[in-house]
Design a protein around this motif. Structure first.
Motif, PDB file in Angstrom:
ATOM      1  N   PHE A 105     -60.040   4.682 -48.165  1.00 27.71           N
ATOM      2  CA  PHE A 105     -60.649   3.435 -47.691  1.00 27.71           C
ATOM      3  C   PHE A 105     -59.730   2.232 -47.889  1.00 27.71           C
ATOM      4  O   PHE A 105     -59.170   2.084 -48.962  1.00 27.71           O
ATOM      5  CB  PHE A 105     -61.976   3.187 -48.426  1.00 27.71           C
ATOM      6  CG  PHE A 105     -62.869   2.207 -47.720  1.00 27.71           C
ATOM      7  CD1 PHE A 105     -63.785   2.643 -46.779  1.00 27.71           C
ATOM      8  CD2 PHE A 105     -62.773   0.841 -47.973  1.00 27.71           C
ATOM      9  CE1 PHE A 105     -64.604   1.736 -46.110  1.00 27.71           C
ATOM     10  CE2 PHE A 105     -63.582  -0.061 -47.293  1.00 27.71           C
ATOM     11  CZ  PHE A 105     -64.500   0.389 -46.362  1.00 27.71           C
ATOM     12  N   PRO A 106     -59.555   1.306 -46.903  1.00 26.47           N
ATOM     13  CA  PRO A 106     -60.261   1.276 -45.613  1.00 26.47           C
ATOM     14  C   PRO A 106     -59.554   2.047 -44.496  1.00 26.47           C
ATOM     15  O   PRO A 106     -59.937   1.892 -43.343  1.00 26.47           O
ATOM     16  CB  PRO A 106     -60.272  -0.227 -45.295  1.00 26.47           C
ATOM     17  CG  PRO A 106     -58.949  -0.707 -45.839  1.00 26.47           C
ATOM     18  CD  PRO A 106     -58.696   0.129 -47.078  1.00 26.47           C
ATOM     19  N   ASN A 107     -58.545   2.834 -44.817  1.00 24.36           N
ATOM     20  CA  ASN A 107     -57.903   3.634 -43.775  1.00 24.36           C
ATOM     21  C   ASN A 107     -58.848   4.725 -43.274  1.00 24.36           C
ATOM     22  O   ASN A 107     -59.763   5.141 -43.992  1.00 24.36           O
ATOM     23  CB  ASN A 107     -56.637   4.299 -44.327  1.00 24.36           C
ATOM     24  CG  ASN A 107     -55.540   3.295 -44.626  1.00 24.36           C
ATOM     25  OD1 ASN A 107     -55.517   2.216 -44.043  1.00 24.36           O
ATOM     26  ND2 ASN A 107     -54.645   3.649 -45.538  1.00 24.36           N
ATOM     27  N   PRO A 108     -58.604   5.229 -42.069  1.00 22.12           N
ATOM     28  CA  PRO A 108     -59.326   6.426 -41.638  1.00 22.12           C
ATOM     29  C   PRO A 108     -59.010   7.585 -42.598  1.00 22.12           C
ATOM     30  O   PRO A 108     -57.963   7.584 -43.254  1.00 22.12           O
ATOM     31  CB  PRO A 108     -58.745   6.705 -40.242  1.00 22.12           C
ATOM     32  CG  PRO A 108     -58.168   5.397 -39.783  1.00 22.12           C
ATOM     33  CD  PRO A 108     -57.681   4.720 -41.029  1.00 22.12           C
TER      34      PRO A 108
ATOM     35  N   LEU B  84     -65.146   3.509 -36.307  1.00 20.01           N
ATOM     36  CA  LEU B  84     -64.793   3.503 -37.733  1.00 20.01           C
ATOM     37  C   LEU B  84     -65.246   2.173 -38.343  1.00 20.01           C
ATOM     38  O   LEU B  84     -66.249   2.121 -39.023  1.00 20.01           O
ATOM     39  CB  LEU B  84     -63.291   3.751 -37.910  1.00 20.01           C
ATOM     40  CG  LEU B  84     -62.742   5.009 -37.183  1.00 20.01           C
ATOM     41  CD1 LEU B  84     -61.233   5.128 -37.354  1.00 20.01           C
ATOM     42  CD2 LEU B  84     -63.421   6.280 -37.658  1.00 20.01           C
ATOM     43  N   ASN B  86     -63.978   0.220 -40.716  1.00 22.05           N
ATOM     44  CA  ASN B  86     -63.836  -0.023 -42.154  1.00 22.05           C
ATOM     45  C   ASN B  86     -63.222  -1.391 -42.430  1.00 22.05           C
ATOM     46  O   ASN B  86     -63.550  -2.029 -43.425  1.00 22.05           O
ATOM     47  CB  ASN B  86     -62.951   1.067 -42.781  1.00 22.05           C
ATOM     48  CG  ASN B  86     -63.486   2.460 -42.520  1.00 22.05           C
ATOM     49  OD1 ASN B  86     -64.695   2.667 -42.453  1.00 22.05           O
ATOM     50  ND2 ASN B  86     -62.591   3.422 -42.354  1.00 22.05           N
ATOM     51  N   VAL B  87     -62.320  -1.817 -41.557  1.00 21.42           N
ATOM     52  CA  VAL B  87     -61.656  -3.113 -41.731  1.00 21.42           C
ATOM     53  C   VAL B  87     -62.462  -4.220 -41.056  1.00 21.42           C
ATOM     54  O   VAL B  87     -62.648  -5.297 -41.619  1.00 21.42           O
ATOM     55  CB  VAL B  87     -60.216  -3.066 -41.174  1.00 21.42           C
ATOM     56  CG1 VAL B  87     -59.546  -4.432 -41.268  1.00 21.42           C
ATOM     57  CG2 VAL B  87     -59.387  -2.005 -41.918  1.00 21.42           C
TER      58      VAL B  87
END
Lengths: 144, 144
Positions: A105-108, B84, B86-87
């Motif tokens: 996180f926050p990467n895939p 996704l 996340n960012v």
């Protein structure tokens, strides 16, 4: 890839949590990612747009009910949804609960690893998730 | 992240190919990936299951029409779909045409890079894709 060679035609693809004639929900073998589930179409179909609109909607319903069950049980910081299938071109959706302290996180989850260890999942999450899925997916879709 | 801080509330997020009151389709600034599009909800919403079922279906319709337009114009070896966030936790779908000779195939575009250069896209693909989207998405959804 033919059905004979396809691992998702030959096997469940993980620990089976729920299934009907159309698709199934499995728990992936991803020790770093408790709660990493996959929704797998039973038929050997490559792309979402190879399905009828009714079947697209039926599959997404199961994907999003799975998302709802994961949010209920795991309380993730974010849900990640993905249908890739570059290696196994048989429709399957990754439904992944993500946490600020998980390894990427926050990467895939397919990107650069940033830290060790899985997020600490709540006690009894496997049983709670199985129960939440069964409750939310009943009545099952009868035909595929 | 509030709407004030959110880049997808403040900007289109790429070159605008189509929009209505509910969502938009943009061309991503990804030189290695011609045809990499994103479908972005206009409202600042985090997860698919924060939407009503009708809005989930409306958004997936645009995602899958975008997939169909990409298959028509680019003839990819595979389509990759992912939400996704996340960012940037504002609903957006990556719709990515993948080719056997693209920089990461068969890895996800977020995974290990395996080779140089983009896949050679067909001549006039930008105009053809814009036209295919407009044709397939008309009539637009009127309200969000």
């Amino acid at each position: 890839m033919s059905q004979t060679d396809c691992p998702l035609c030959q096997n469940d693809g993980g620990v089976l949590l729920w299934r009907d004639a159309f698709c199934r929900v499995i728990r992936a073998d991803e020790p770093d990612y408790p709660g990493f589930l996959r929704v797998i179409l039973n038929a050997h179909v490559k792309e979402m747009t190879d399905l009828s609109v009714a079947d697209q909607q039926a599959l997404m319903r199961v994907v999003l009910v799975t998302e709802a069950a994961l949010r209920e049980v795991m309380a993730p910081d974010k849900i990640n949804l993905a249908a890739l299938g570059n290696v196994v071109p048989h429709l399957h959706w990754h439904v992944i609960p993500r946490f600020g302290d998980d390894p990427h996180f926050p990467n895939p989850v397919w990107g650069a690893r940033l830290r060790d260890g899985p997020h600490a999942a709540p006690h009894g999450w496997v049983e709670a998730l199985t129960a939440a899925l069964s409750r939310r997916l009943a009545p099952a879709r009868e035909t595929g």
